[in-house]
Motif scaffolding. Structure first.
Motif, PDB file in Angstrom:
ATOM      1  N   LYS A   1     -71.758  30.877 -40.053  1.00  0.00           N
ATOM      2  CA  LYS A   1     -72.633  31.059 -38.889  1.00  0.00           C
ATOM      3  C   LYS A   1     -74.105  31.063 -39.299  1.00  0.00           C
ATOM      4  CE  LYS A   1     -69.265  33.734 -36.226  1.00  0.00           C
ATOM      5  NZ  LYS A   1     -68.937  35.084 -35.745  1.00  0.00           N
ATOM      6  N   GLU A   2     -74.417  31.687 -40.419  1.00  0.00           N
ATOM      7  CA  GLU A   2     -75.803  31.710 -40.909  1.00  0.00           C
ATOM      8  C   GLU A   2     -76.291  30.299 -41.232  1.00  0.00           C
ATOM      9  OE1 GLU A   2     -75.548  34.424 -44.223  1.00  0.00           O
ATOM     10  OE2 GLU A   2     -75.641  36.196 -42.928  1.00  0.00           O
ATOM     11  N   VAL A   3     -75.436  29.500 -41.844  1.00  0.00           N
ATOM     12  CA  VAL A   3     -75.810  28.123 -42.186  1.00  0.00           C
ATOM     13  C   VAL A   3     -75.985  27.296 -40.913  1.00  0.00           C
ATOM     14  CG1 VAL A   3     -75.024  26.001 -43.317  1.00  0.00           C
ATOM     15  CG2 VAL A   3     -74.808  28.195 -44.499  1.00  0.00           C
ATOM     16  N   LEU A   4     -75.096  27.463 -39.948  1.00  0.00           N
ATOM     17  CA  LEU A   4     -75.246  26.739 -38.680  1.00  0.00           C
ATOM     18  C   LEU A   4     -76.549  27.130 -37.987  1.00  0.00           C
ATOM     19  CD1 LEU A   4     -71.595  26.908 -37.267  1.00  0.00           C
ATOM     20  CD2 LEU A   4     -72.708  24.991 -38.447  1.00  0.00           C
TER      21      LEU A   4
ATOM     22  N   ARG B   1     -66.250  37.419 -43.937  1.00  0.00           N
ATOM     23  CA  ARG B   1     -67.446  37.154 -44.739  1.00  0.00           C
ATOM     24  C   ARG B   1     -67.746  35.653 -44.765  1.00  0.00           C
ATOM     25  NH1 ARG B   1     -72.385  37.799 -45.794  1.00  0.00           N
ATOM     26  NH2 ARG B   1     -73.000  37.132 -47.868  1.00  0.00           N
ATOM     27  N   MET B   2     -66.704  34.846 -44.945  1.00  0.00           N
ATOM     28  CA  MET B   2     -66.886  33.392 -44.939  1.00  0.00           C
ATOM     29  C   MET B   2     -67.446  32.938 -43.590  1.00  0.00           C
ATOM     30  SD  MET B   2     -65.481  30.409 -43.528  1.00  0.00           S
ATOM     31  CE  MET B   2     -63.939  31.040 -42.904  1.00  0.00           C
ATOM     32  N   LEU B   3     -66.912  33.493 -42.499  1.00  0.00           N
ATOM     33  CA  LEU B   3     -67.414  33.130 -41.165  1.00  0.00           C
ATOM     34  C   LEU B   3     -68.874  33.510 -40.985  1.00  0.00           C
ATOM     35  CD1 LEU B   3     -64.701  33.858 -38.437  1.00  0.00           C
ATOM     36  CD2 LEU B   3     -65.660  31.667 -39.122  1.00  0.00           C
ATOM     37  N   THR B   4     -69.252  34.674 -41.498  1.00  0.00           N
ATOM     38  CA  THR B   4     -70.646  35.108 -41.417  1.00  0.00           C
ATOM     39  C   THR B   4     -71.552  34.107 -42.124  1.00  0.00           C
ATOM     40  OG1 THR B   4     -70.059  37.438 -41.243  1.00  0.00           O
ATOM     41  CG2 THR B   4     -72.274  36.945 -42.070  1.00  0.00           C
ATOM     42  N   ILE B   5     -71.153  33.686 -43.308  1.00  0.00           N
ATOM     43  CA  ILE B   5     -71.942  32.706 -44.068  1.00  0.00           C
ATOM     44  C   ILE B   5     -72.029  31.395 -43.294  1.00  0.00           C
ATOM     45  CG2 ILE B   5     -72.005  31.318 -46.192  1.00  0.00           C
ATOM     46  CD1 ILE B   5     -70.688  33.798 -47.589  1.00  0.00           C
TER      47      ILE B   5
ATOM     48  N   ASP C   1     -71.288  33.756 -53.613  1.00  0.00           N
ATOM     49  CA  ASP C   1     -71.286  34.998 -52.847  1.00  0.00           C
ATOM     50  C   ASP C   1     -70.591  36.123 -53.618  1.00  0.00           C
ATOM     51  OD1 ASP C   1     -71.829  36.240 -50.078  1.00  0.00           O
ATOM     52  OD2 ASP C   1     -69.732  36.759 -50.507  1.00  0.00           O
ATOM     53  N   THR C   2     -71.347  37.179 -53.902  1.00  0.00           N
ATOM     54  CA  THR C   2     -70.818  38.276 -54.717  1.00  0.00           C
ATOM     55  C   THR C   2     -69.718  39.056 -54.004  1.00  0.00           C
ATOM     56  OG1 THR C   2     -72.638  39.701 -53.993  1.00  0.00           O
ATOM     57  CG2 THR C   2     -72.911  38.554 -56.091  1.00  0.00           C
ATOM     58  N   THR C   3     -69.795  39.147 -52.690  1.00  0.00           N
ATOM     59  CA  THR C   3     -68.745  39.840 -51.940  1.00  0.00           C
ATOM     60  C   THR C   3     -67.411  39.117 -52.095  1.00  0.00           C
ATOM     61  OG1 THR C   3     -70.360  40.667 -50.347  1.00  0.00           O
ATOM     62  CG2 THR C   3     -68.046  40.673 -49.656  1.00  0.00           C
TER      63      THR C   3
END
Length: 136
Positions: free
Chosen positions: A104-107, A98-102, A38-40
């Motif tokens: 949630k997207e995976v879930l 940002r980690m939480l967003t990732i 993740d670049t961010t």
């Protein structure tokens, strides 16, 4: 009349409701695969250096063991505490988000049901105070 078992006991552990070790390990693998490049997040020199130093398979192993244990499975996490593992990274509140967003997207990609997603996010949130050292 009070039920003889709690609803959680009737439904089984979160580990069981997620399908056990195999689905947990697949979700963790996909999460780490999305998180590491993740670049961010990697704009932080400390995080970028850690990503280059710590192999993704090692992270997958430890995060899978931790999630297995935290959800009521038979695994035992033997890694560092969250505080010790992350202190040198100076994780900010924005990086945490940002980690939480990732996550949630995976879930969502794996169609983890809403109740189980909520419980998993609760487990993750319980580690925030030990991981985030800089609030925005």
């Amino acid at each position: 009349m009070a039920p003889t078992q709690t609803q959680a006991q009737q439904e089984g552990s979160l580990y069981d409701r997620l399908g056990g070790l195999m689905p947990i390990s697949v979700v963790v693998s996909d999460f780490i695969d999305a998180l590491v490049p993740d670049t961010t997040l990697n704009q932080s020199p400390a995080i970028d250096a850690a990503r280059k130093r710590v192999p993704a398979p090692y992270l997958k192993y430890h995060v899978t063991a931790m999630m297995c244990q935290a959800t009521g499975g038979p695994c035992q996490y033997h890694g560092k505490t969250m505080k010790a593992a992350h202190a040198h990274l100076n994780i900010t509140g924005q990086e945490w988000d940002r980690m939480l967003t990732i996550f949630k997207e995976v879930l969502a990609k794996h169609k983890v049901p809403a109740n189980e997603t909520k419980e998993l996010l609760g487990i993750v949130e319980s580690t925030k105070a030990d991981i985030v050292t800089q609030m925005p």
